[in-house]
Design an enzyme around this catalytic site. Structure first.
Site, PDB file in Angstrom:
ATOM      1  N   HIS A 184      84.847  56.290   9.020  1.00  0.00           N
ATOM      2  CA  HIS A 184      84.457  55.659  10.288  1.00  0.00           C
ATOM      3  C   HIS A 184      83.902  54.238  10.102  1.00  0.00           C
ATOM      4  O   HIS A 184      84.334  53.301  10.770  1.00  0.00           O
ATOM      5  CB  HIS A 184      83.403  56.493  11.020  1.00  0.00           C
ATOM      6  N   LYS A 244      71.520  60.855   9.190  1.00  0.00           N
ATOM      7  CA  LYS A 244      71.229  61.979  10.081  1.00  0.00           C
ATOM      8  C   LYS A 244      69.721  62.094  10.274  1.00  0.00           C
ATOM      9  O   LYS A 244      68.950  61.596   9.471  1.00  0.00           O
ATOM     10  CB  LYS A 244      71.774  63.261   9.471  1.00  0.00           C
ATOM     11  N   GLU A 253      72.535  59.177  13.741  1.00  0.00           N
ATOM     12  CA  GLU A 253      72.537  60.460  14.463  1.00  0.00           C
ATOM     13  C   GLU A 253      71.135  61.056  14.451  1.00  0.00           C
ATOM     14  O   GLU A 253      70.372  60.812  13.499  1.00  0.00           O
ATOM     15  CB  GLU A 253      73.501  61.434  13.790  1.00  0.00           C
ATOM     16  N   ASP A 283      81.560  61.364   4.162  1.00  0.00           N
ATOM     17  CA  ASP A 283      81.710  61.885   5.517  1.00  0.00           C
ATOM     18  C   ASP A 283      81.802  60.767   6.563  1.00  0.00           C
ATOM     19  O   ASP A 283      82.471  60.927   7.574  1.00  0.00           O
ATOM     20  CB  ASP A 283      80.501  62.787   5.831  1.00  0.00           C
ATOM     21  N   LYS A 299      87.851  55.184  20.519  1.00  0.00           N
ATOM     22  CA  LYS A 299      86.788  54.836  21.475  1.00  0.00           C
ATOM     23  C   LYS A 299      87.142  53.567  22.227  1.00  0.00           C
ATOM     24  O   LYS A 299      87.653  52.614  21.649  1.00  0.00           O
ATOM     25  CB  LYS A 299      85.450  54.674  20.738  1.00  0.00           C
ATOM     26  N   HIS A 311      88.674  59.520  15.029  1.00  0.00           N
ATOM     27  CA  HIS A 311      88.427  59.438  16.477  1.00  0.00           C
ATOM     28  C   HIS A 311      87.613  58.195  16.849  1.00  0.00           C
ATOM     29  O   HIS A 311      87.594  57.806  18.005  1.00  0.00           O
ATOM     30  CB  HIS A 311      87.797  60.724  17.013  1.00  0.00           C
ATOM     31  N   ARG A 340      96.090  82.710  13.266  1.00  0.00           N
ATOM     32  CA  ARG A 340      96.339  84.090  12.832  1.00  0.00           C
ATOM     33  C   ARG A 340      95.862  85.117  13.860  1.00  0.00           C
ATOM     34  O   ARG A 340      96.377  86.233  13.901  1.00  0.00           O
ATOM     35  CB  ARG A 340      95.618  84.354  11.503  1.00  0.00           C
ATOM     36  N   LYS A 380      90.689  64.295   9.580  1.00  0.00           N
ATOM     37  CA  LYS A 380      89.898  64.106   8.377  1.00  0.00           C
ATOM     38  C   LYS A 380      89.285  65.449   7.991  1.00  0.00           C
ATOM     39  O   LYS A 380      89.127  66.295   8.888  1.00  0.00           O
ATOM     40  CB  LYS A 380      88.852  63.029   8.588  1.00  0.00           C
TER      41      LYS A 380
HETATM   42  P1  NAP Z   1      87.711  76.135  12.496  1.00  0.00           P
HETATM   43  O1  NAP Z   1      86.875  76.300  13.702  1.00  0.00           O
HETATM   44  O2  NAP Z   1      87.337  76.852  11.232  1.00  0.00           O
HETATM   45  O3  NAP Z   1      89.195  76.543  12.899  1.00  0.00           O
HETATM   46  C1  NAP Z   1      90.217  76.726  11.973  1.00  0.00           C
HETATM   47  C2  NAP Z   1      91.464  77.167  12.694  1.00  0.00           C
HETATM   48  O4  NAP Z   1      92.479  77.415  11.729  1.00  0.00           O
HETATM   49  C3  NAP Z   1      91.292  78.438  13.491  1.00  0.00           C
HETATM   50  O5  NAP Z   1      92.056  78.353  14.669  1.00  0.00           O
HETATM   51  C4  NAP Z   1      91.889  79.490  12.562  1.00  0.00           C
HETATM   52  O6  NAP Z   1      92.302  80.557  13.360  1.00  0.00           O
HETATM   53  C5  NAP Z   1      93.031  78.708  11.953  1.00  0.00           C
HETATM   54  N1  NAP Z   1      93.499  79.207  10.668  1.00  0.00           N
HETATM   55  C6  NAP Z   1      92.746  79.468   9.559  1.00  0.00           C
HETATM   56  N2  NAP Z   1      93.533  79.915   8.563  1.00  0.00           N
HETATM   57  C7  NAP Z   1      94.800  79.945   9.051  1.00  0.00           C
HETATM   58  C8  NAP Z   1      96.065  80.308   8.502  1.00  0.00           C
HETATM   59  N3  NAP Z   1      96.190  80.778   7.239  1.00  0.00           N
HETATM   60  N4  NAP Z   1      97.156  80.194   9.283  1.00  0.00           N
HETATM   61  C9  NAP Z   1      97.052  79.751  10.565  1.00  0.00           C
HETATM   62  N5  NAP Z   1      95.892  79.378  11.132  1.00  0.00           N
HETATM   63  C10 NAP Z   1      94.776  79.483  10.388  1.00  0.00           C
HETATM   64  O7  NAP Z   1      87.871  74.608  12.094  1.00  0.00           O
HETATM   65  P2  NAP Z   1      87.782  73.326  13.052  1.00  0.00           P
HETATM   66  O8  NAP Z   1      86.366  72.908  13.129  1.00  0.00           O
HETATM   67  O9  NAP Z   1      88.516  73.602  14.309  1.00  0.00           O
HETATM   68  O10 NAP Z   1      88.512  72.230  12.177  1.00  0.00           O
HETATM   69  C11 NAP Z   1      89.924  72.156  12.026  1.00  0.00           C
HETATM   70  C12 NAP Z   1      90.245  70.953  11.139  1.00  0.00           C
HETATM   71  O11 NAP Z   1      89.760  69.780  11.778  1.00  0.00           O
HETATM   72  C13 NAP Z   1      89.563  70.993   9.786  1.00  0.00           C
HETATM   73  O12 NAP Z   1      90.401  70.367   8.837  1.00  0.00           O
HETATM   74  C14 NAP Z   1      88.303  70.134   9.993  1.00  0.00           C
HETATM   75  O13 NAP Z   1      87.852  69.557   8.787  1.00  0.00           O
HETATM   76  C15 NAP Z   1      88.837  69.090  10.952  1.00  0.00           C
HETATM   77  N6  NAP Z   1      87.807  68.474  11.792  1.00  0.00           N
HETATM   78  C16 NAP Z   1      87.072  69.217  12.674  1.00  0.00           C
HETATM   79  C17 NAP Z   1      86.138  68.590  13.491  1.00  0.00           C
HETATM   80  C18 NAP Z   1      85.328  69.373  14.506  1.00  0.00           C
HETATM   81  O14 NAP Z   1      84.627  68.738  15.296  1.00  0.00           O
HETATM   82  N7  NAP Z   1      85.385  70.683  14.535  1.00  0.00           N
HETATM   83  C19 NAP Z   1      85.940  67.206  13.414  1.00  0.00           C
HETATM   84  C20 NAP Z   1      86.713  66.472  12.511  1.00  0.00           C
HETATM   85  C21 NAP Z   1      87.642  67.116  11.718  1.00  0.00           C
HETATM   86  P3  NAP Z   1      92.518  82.066  12.840  1.00  0.00           P
HETATM   87  O15 NAP Z   1      91.288  82.445  12.094  1.00  0.00           O
HETATM   88  O16 NAP Z   1      92.766  82.814  14.093  1.00  0.00           O
HETATM   89  O17 NAP Z   1      93.717  82.000  11.976  1.00  0.00           O
END
Ligand code: NAP
Length: 484
Positions: free
Chosen positions: A240, A331, A216, A235, A182, A178, A51, A148
Site C-alpha cells: 500500500h 496499529k 490504524e 503487510d 480509492k 484496494h 467447498r 494480496k
Molecule cells: P477466508 O475467510 O478464510 O475464506 C477462504 C475461502 O476459501 C472460503 O470461502 C473457503 O470456503 C474457501 N476455500 C478454502 N479452501 C478451499 C479449497 N480447497 N477449495 C475451494 N475453496 C476453498 O479468507 P478471506 O479473508 O476471505 O481471504 C481470501 C483471500 O483474500 C486470502 O488470500 C486473503 O489473504 C486475501 N485477503 C483478504 C482480505 C480480507 O479483508 N478478508 C483482505 C485482503 C486480502 P470453504 O471452507 O467453504 O471451502
C-alpha cells in the site's frame, strides 16, 4: 452535479472463496451496490464457488445476510435485493479436486465477459488456474483477479507470478491493491496531471519533503498469528505505502493507460535508494491496564515482529534528488488516518517580517476519514490588526464539492471489480512492480532478522515510538498530527 453511471457489459464472475470473509464483507456487497446503481447488467451472473455444501438457495441466503450486515443502507431495497439474488449461483468445488467443474462449465456462458476472482489462499492459485484450463472454462480472453499477499519475499512472489503465468498472460491478471481503488488516490492523478498549477511545482525546487501515513487504531487481535509472520513492512509498506509513493513520485505518463502508468511507477521503485538502518524505526504496541500488548495479541511472548514502522526514503532521480519521503504506518495508534502530505518549501524571500514570514503551503491528500484534499494557503487575517498572516485550508472534500445529488463515492473494491469487467488494468499491480517492491524490501527485512532487531515499544493510543519523532526532529521537521 449528478454523476453518470456507465453500465459495463454483461459478465460472468466466478468467485472462488465465495463463502469467505472477503467475499461476504467486500466483494458481494460491493457488487450489489453496482447492481442498484445500474452499472451491473441484470443478466450478469455471479457464481460463488467453495467447498461448503450449499445450493443456490443456501448461498443466496448467506449473501443476503452478508449484505444486510455489510452492505449499507441500500440493503433495505428489497425489490433490488430480490433481483440481485437472481444473478447469484453457487457451485461446490474443491480447488484441489475434480468435482463441480462440469457444473461450473455449464454455468459460464460463451460470448460474455468472464472473470475469475481468486479469493482464496495463494497456495490454491496454481490448482485453480490449472483446473480452469483442464476443464476448458477459461480461455485467453478470461480475466483473473488475485488478492494480496503476493508472496512474502522476492522468491515467493516470483514463484507466484510464474504459477499464474503458466496459465494466463499478464494482460489477463488483475492484482488488487484496494488502496489504488480509492477515489482520492485516483484524484491525486487527476489533480497532478489535469491542472496546470501543480506539476511545475512537483519537484525538488519547490517541495521540501513528503509524508505518507497510514495509521490504524485497531490492533492485530483476531489475526495475530497470521500477522506475526508478516509485520508492518510486509503487510503495509511493500504494497500500500509503496503504491502511494509511486503515484505521488512518478513522472507524468505519456497517456493515462495501464502500461504507461505502470511503467512510470516501476521506474520509481527502481530508483529507490537502499535505506540506512538509522533511517528506520520499528515499533511494537505495549499493553495498557485494559488492553493487551502486541505480543499477547500475537500469542508470541518473544515476537520481534513490528506493528509500526517509520522510515525516511530517498528517490535517486532528477526530480526528487534531496527530497526525503517519510513513510509511517502502525496499529493501535492515536487515530485512524491515512494521508499523503506534500510539504512545500519556505518562500525564497519573504516581504513580511518576523513570524509573519514563516508560512508554508501543504497539499494534503486524505484517504480516510473524509476522503478529499486540502491545500494550506497563507492569507491575511481579517480585521484591522495590521498585516498578520494565517494559514487556512482550501478544502476539497469530495462529498461537499460535488453536492448532494452526486452518486455516493463507490467503495474501492466495487470500483476495481468494474475495472476488471471493463478490461482496464491501470489501477492493478503488474508482476514486475510487485517483484521490484520485494527486491527493495527484502534486504531490510533480512537485515532485521539477521541482527535479531528488537522493535521499540510504544504506547497504545500514541503516535508511535519516540524514535519515530526523532527521525523527523533530527532533520528539523515534524510529523503531521494524527487526526481521525
Ligand atoms: P477466508 O475467510 O478464510 O475464506 C477462504 C475461502 O476459501 C472460503 O470461502 C473457503 O470456503 C474457501 N476455500 C478454502 N479452501 C478451499 C479449497 N480447497 N477449495 C475451494 N475453496 C476453498 O479468507 P478471506 O479473508 O476471505 O481471504 C481470501 C483471500 O483474500 C486470502 O488470500 C486473503 O489473504 C486475501 N485477503 C483478504 C482480505 C480480507 O479483508 N478478508 C483482505 C485482503 C486480502 P470453504 O471452507 O467453504 O471451502
Amino acid at each position: 452535479m449528478v454523476s453518470r453511471v456507465i453500465p459495463v457489459e454483461t459478465f460472468d464472475l466466478v468467485i472462488f472463496g465465495g463463502t469467505g470473509d472477503l467475499a461476504r464483507r467486500k466483494i458481494l456487497p460491493g457488487l450489489f451496490r453496482r447492481f442498484l446503481s445500474g452499472q451491473m447488467p441484470p443478466d450478469s451472473r455471479i457464481i460463488g464457488a467453495a467447498r461448503s455444501d450449499l445450493d443456490d438457495a443456501g448461498y443466496r441466503n448467506m449473501i443476503a445476510e452478508a449484505i444486510a450486515e455489510f452492505g449499507g443502507v441500500e440493503s433495505k431495497d428489497s425489490k433490488g435485493l430480490a433481483a440481485f439474488m437472481g444473478c447469484l449461483h453457487y457451485v461446490p468445488i474443491d480447488a484441489t479436486g475434480d468435482t463441480g467443474w462440469a457444473r461450473l462449465f455449464d454455468l459460464t456462458r460463451e460470448g460474455v465477459i468472464q472473470a475469475f476472482y481468486f479469493s482464496v489462499a495463494p497456495s490454491l492459485f496454481g490448482a485453480l488456474a490449472e483446473r480452469l484450463h483442464t476443464h476448458k472454462i477459461a480461455d485467453d480472453r478470461s480475466r483473473i483477479v488475485v488478492e494480496k499477499p503476493f508472496g512474502r519475499d522476492l522468491e515467493s512472489a516470483k514463484a507466484l507470478n510464474d504459477t499464474l503465468a503458466a496459465h494466463f498472460k499478464e494482460t489477463q491478471i488483475y492484482r488488487i491493491d484496494h488502496y489504488l481503488g480509492k477515489e482520492t488516490v485516483q484524484n491525486l492523478m487527476a489533480v497532478r496531471f489535469g491542472n496546470v498549477l501543480f506539476e511545475p511545482l512537483w519537484n525538488n525546487h519547490y517541495v521540501d519533503h513528503i509524508q505518507i501515513t497510514v495509521a490504524e487504531t485497531v490492533g492485530v487481535g483476531g489475526r495475530g498469528s497470521y500477522y506475526d509472520k508478516s509485520g508492518a513492512m510486509r503487510d503495509m509498506v511493500q504494497n500500500h505505502l509503496m503504491q502511494l509513493l509511486c503515484l505521488i513520485a512518478m513522472e507524468p505518463p505519456a497517456m493515462f493507460g495501464a502500461d504507461a502508468v505502470r511503467d512510470e511507477k516501476l521506474k520509481v521503485i527502481r530508483a529507490l535508494q537502499p535505506v540506512d538502518y538509522h533511517h528506520i524505526v520499528r515499533g511494537q504496541y505495549d499493553a495498557t491496564d485494559t488492553e493487551p500488548s502486541y505480543r499477547e495479541d500475537a500469542e508470541n511472548p518473544k515476537s520481534f515482529t513490528e506493528s509500526f514502522v517509520a522510515m525516511k526514503v530517498n528517490i535517486a532521480n532528477w526530480r526528487w534528488a534531496g527530497v526525503p519521503f517519510y513513510l509511517r504506518t502502525g496499529k493501535k495508534l492515536k487515530a485512524r488516518s491515512s494521508e499523503i502530505a506534500v510539504v512545500f518549501q519556505d518562500l525564497g524571500h519573504s516581504i513580511f517580517k518576523g513570524d509573519e514570514a514563516r508560512h508554508r503551503n501543504i497539499l494534503s491528500i486524505r484517504l480516510q476519514p473524509n476522503e478529499g484534499m486540502d491545500l494550506q494557503v497563507t492569507i491575511k487575517e481579517p480585521g484591522p490588526g495590521g498585516m498578520r498572516l494565517i494559514d487556512v485550508p482550501l478544502d476539497m472534500t469530495f462529498a461537499d464539492a460535488l453536492g448532494p445529488d452526486a452518486e455516493e463515492v463507490p467503495d474501492a473494491y466495487e470500483r476495481l471489480i468494474m475495472d476488471v469487467i471493463r478490461g482496464d488494468q491501470t489501477l492493478f499491480m503488474r508482476g514486475d512492480e510487485v517483484e521490484a517492491a520485494w527486491a527493495w524490501t527484502d534486504p531490510l527485512i533480512e537485515g532485521w532478522e539477521r541482527r535479531n532487531d528488537v522493535p521499540k515499544l510504544y504506547e497504545t493510543g500514541s503516535a508511535g515510538p519516540e524514535d519515530a519523532m526523532m527521525l523527523m526532529h533530527r532533520d528539523g521537521r515534524r510529523w503531521r498530527e494524527l487526526k481521525g
